[in-house]
Every structure is written in structure tokens, then in C-alpha cells.
Design an enzyme around this catalytic site. Structure first.
Site, PDB file in Angstrom:
ATOM      1  N   THR A   5       1.512   3.962   1.496  1.00  0.00           N
ATOM      2  CA  THR A   5       2.155   4.535   2.682  1.00  0.00           C
ATOM      3  C   THR A   5       3.140   3.577   3.352  1.00  0.00           C
ATOM      4  OG1 THR A   5       0.417   3.769   4.175  1.00  0.00           O
ATOM      5  CG2 THR A   5       0.129   5.941   3.163  1.00  0.00           C
ATOM      6  N   LYS A   6       3.179   2.318   2.913  1.00  0.00           N
ATOM      7  CA  LYS A   6       4.025   1.329   3.573  1.00  0.00           C
ATOM      8  C   LYS A   6       5.511   1.655   3.394  1.00  0.00           C
ATOM      9  CE  LYS A   6       1.009  -1.670   5.284  1.00  0.00           C
ATOM     10  NZ  LYS A   6      -0.243  -0.908   5.203  1.00  0.00           N
ATOM     11  N   THR A   7       6.341   1.010   4.205  1.00  0.00           N
ATOM     12  CA  THR A   7       7.780   1.224   4.138  1.00  0.00           C
ATOM     13  C   THR A   7       8.299   0.986   2.725  1.00  0.00           C
ATOM     14  OG1 THR A   7       7.903   0.427   6.414  1.00  0.00           O
ATOM     15  CG2 THR A   7       9.980   0.610   5.214  1.00  0.00           C
ATOM     16  N   PHE A  21       0.849  -1.179   0.000  1.00  0.00           N
ATOM     17  CA  PHE A  21       0.000   0.000   0.000  1.00  0.00           C
ATOM     18  C   PHE A  21       0.895   1.242   0.000  1.00  0.00           C
ATOM     19  CE2 PHE A  21      -2.666   3.207   2.177  1.00  0.00           C
ATOM     20  CZ  PHE A  21      -3.776   3.172   1.341  1.00  0.00           C
TER      21      PHE A  21
END
Length: 377
Positions: free
Chosen positions: A185-187, A183
Site C-alpha cells: 500500500t506504500k507510495t 509494503f
């Protein structure tokens, strides 16, 4: 002043020359779903994580459902999950036809508390699903020991776990399998939805690959061996993830730097609890996907920060056992006190590589200002 909870605009611009080249290759090749870029990404994630098999799918929710089904979880089964997590942790168990059984969390790590698991095991229990939430992995040695003693599978919701290792083993590979979320916003994020299943189990991998494509075996189009799903990764997303994977180590280090800055700046605010990194029985590392604090008058703080243009995210305002969708399971307030306390106090502050040190300091000053104003009332 305006500080987004998340933005990757600068990083995306810096990566554009490399990304543009990859995207041109996708367009020229004319295969946009589960194509060559997806295969290359699967191989790259196998190398990075050490997994024998990485299976790309449409998103991490699908990945969890397919993982559960490929592991044989279905109607009549129970899966023990933490009561404090994103909704998909429990809803995916329900989508597989099984019943989620909620367990309280360790208040320091927000992961499932191993001490509460055994009391929830019944003759219908088939698996334990720990979640590696926000910054660190669950206590996998303790969870695996319980699973071995009771003959249970361990299936990891490692959606947030990219880059997390415990005992030299990447998140998602301690039990039969796990998942990754990409997704945005993930790292390690895409520019849309995308997910991955990780496993060392060849049989589970083969079934997951079949399930992601309507139950078809590779090379046998329109022959369906079981009823599966349509969950294939787009090559555009695979190309974006592959380019961003090249910067993952630097981005994880940048997140750690920002977390240390937050720790220092907020240390003198007694109304705020900053993340606690637990020392486990084996060497493990933290990866700051989210910088989560617990705060007195959390909602008032959020309102104060919002008024100053600072984005926040409340994780999670209602624990899983109290969600309306699971009302029939009989969850009641007071059953999972640590999960319920976190739900009323936790909030994520901006945390991403594009965040500058000065922006992080401005966030901290705004937090300090709020509690100073409260004290002066």
C-alpha cells in the site's frame, strides 16, 4: 458503490508489459534472492534519494532492527520515539535490546514534538528516532540540533518517506540512516514485503549488509563474523519496485491532486479536520501516502462508510505507550495527550493513484451525508 481503501489493480495491469519482461529476466537468471535485480534496485534508490548506500532487506521492520543494531544500539540503551506511530517503531527498539521512551507528537504533523524530547533524555539515551508519518517529515532541523547538543544519534523511521525531502535532503538521510518500506500500500509498493536501509555512513552500511545475511561478509560464505539475521530481498519484489519507481513522480502528483480534491470537498464539514502541511524552517514537500482526517464520532463515521462499501483505516486506535506489550514501561492514559487524542479521532480515507476523482467525491459525499444525518437526529 464499493470503493476500496487501497487497490493497485489498474496500475499493475498497465505496468504488466514492462514488469513481465523484468520477471522473465529473474526466472531465466535463476537467482531469486539478493540477486542482480536487487543490486539494480539498490543503485536506482541511491540515485533517486541521493544516498551513498541503499541496502535491500526483507521488510521495513527488519530494516529498522538492522539499522539500530548497525548503529550500535543494544541492551541498556534508550531510544526516544513518538508515542503515535505503527507498532514497529517501538518494537524494533525492543528487538535491538534497547528500551523505547515515548514522547508526545505535534498535533498538526503527527511527528515527534521536539519540545518534548529533552525532558526524556537520560544518561542511557543513545538515539532519537523520529517518524515521518502519513504526509510530511518531522522537524529535522530542531531534532538534529537537540541530538548534536546531547551527543545523540538520529535514526529515522522513514518507512513512509519515499519522495519526501527537507532542505534538499531525502527522508532517512538527515541523521546516521533511515529506512524505506515497500509494503504494497506504500507510495512505492511491492507485491509483498520488502524494505531498504538508507545511509551515507560507510561503516554502518557495511555492518547492515553483514547483519542482513547471518553475519557473513560478501564473498565469504559460511564464515560468520557475528550473529545476524536472514533478511534478504527477493528479486521478484525488486523487479516490481524498480518498474513502479519509473512512475513514482506521476503517482506522487496524482496523490497530491486527490488530496487537494478532498481538501476542497471536506472544507465545509466542521466536524472534520483535514491534513495540515506545516511550513518548517527549511523547504520541504508533502507526499500523501495517507490522507488522514480527524473526525468527530470517528467510529460512527467509519461504520457509516463501511456500510456504503467505502474502505477506511484507523491509524492508530491505541498509542504506543498504552500498548499491552509495553505495559511494563508504565504508560498511563493522559501522559501523551496529543497522541491519545489522535488515536481516538484519526482515520485514513482512500488514497492511491488508481482512485478516480469521482470515487473521491463519492467518499466526500458519504462523509457529508453522515454528519447531516447526525445533525438531523
Amino acid at each position: 458503490m464499493s470503493i476500496a481503501f487501497y487497490t493497485g489493480a489498474r496500475s499493475f495491469e498497465e505496468a504488466w508489459p514492462r514488469l513481465s519482461e523484468r520477471l522473465d529476466r529473474v526466472i531465466d537468471g535463476g537467482q531469486f534472492t539478493n540477486g542482480p535485480e536487487v543490486a539494480r534496485l539498490e543503485q536506482a534508490l541511491e540515485r533517486y534519494t541521493g544516498a551513498r548506500h541503499a541496502i535491500a532487506v526483507g521488510n521495513a521492520t527488519d530494516a529498522l532492527i538492522l539499522l539500530l543494531q548497525a548503529a550500535g544500539i543494544g541492551p541498556g540503551d534508550e531510544v526516544i520515539v513518538p508515542g503515535y506511530s505503527f507498532f514497529a517503531t517501538a518494537s524494533c527498539v525492543a528487538h535491538a535490546g534497547a528500551t523505547p521512551v515515548f514522547c508526545d507528537i505535534d498535533p498538526a504533523t503527527y511527528a515527534i514534538d521536539p519540545a518534548g524530547i529533552e525532558a526524556r533524555i537520560t544518561e542511557r539515551t543513545r538515539a532519537i528516532m523520529p517518524v515521518h508519518l502519513f504526509t510530511q517529515m518531522a522537524d529535522m532541523p530542531a531534532i538534529l540540533d537537540i541530538a548534536r547538543r546531547h551527543g545523540l544519534q538520529v535514526l529515522e523511521d522513514s518507512a513512509e518517506g519515499i519522495g519526501m525531502f527537507s532542505g534538499g535532503v531525502h527522508a532517512g538521510l538527515h541523521g546516521r540512516g533511515g529506512v524505506l518500506s515497500f509494503f504494497p500500500t506504500k507510495t512505492l509498493g511491492a507485491i509483498g514485503d520488502a524494505g531498504m536501509i538508507l545511509t551515507d555512513d560507510a561503516g554502518l552500511a557495511a555492518r547492515a549488509r553483514r547483519l542482513r545475511s547471518h553475519g557473513q561478509e560478501a564473498g565469504q560464505p559460511y564464515i560468520h563474523h557475528e550473529i545476524g539475521w536472514n533478511s534478504r530481498m527477493d528479486d521478484v519484489q525488486a523487479a516490481v519496485i524498480a518498474v513502479r519507481l519509473e512512475s513514482l513522480a506521476a503517482n506522487i502528483a496524482r496523490r497530491a491532486h486527490l488530496a487537494a480534491l478532498y481538501d476542497r470537498e471536506l472544507a465545509a464539514v466542521p466536524q472534520v479536520s483535514t491534513p495540515v502541511i506545516q511550513a518548517g524552517s527549511e523547504a520541504a514537500n508533502a507526499v500523501y501516502y495517507v490522507y488522514l482526517i480527524e473526525a468527530d464520532d470517528r467510529d460512527g463515521l467509519v461504520e457509516h462508510l463501511t456500510a456504503r462499501g467505502i474502505g477506511t483505516e484507523v491509524y492508530y486506535p491505541l498509542p504506543l505507550h498504552l500498548q499491552p506489550a509495553f505495559a511494563e514501561l508504565g504508560g498511563r492514559p493522559g501522559q501523551l495527550p496529543h497522541a491519545e487524542r489522535a488515536a481516538g479521532r484519526a482515520v485514513g480515507l482512500p488514497m492511491y493513484p488508481d482512485l478516480t476523482d469521482e470515487e473521491a467525491r463519492l467518499v466526500c459525499r458519504a462523509v457529508q451525508e453522515f454528519y447531516a444525518e447526525v445533525a438531523a437526529r
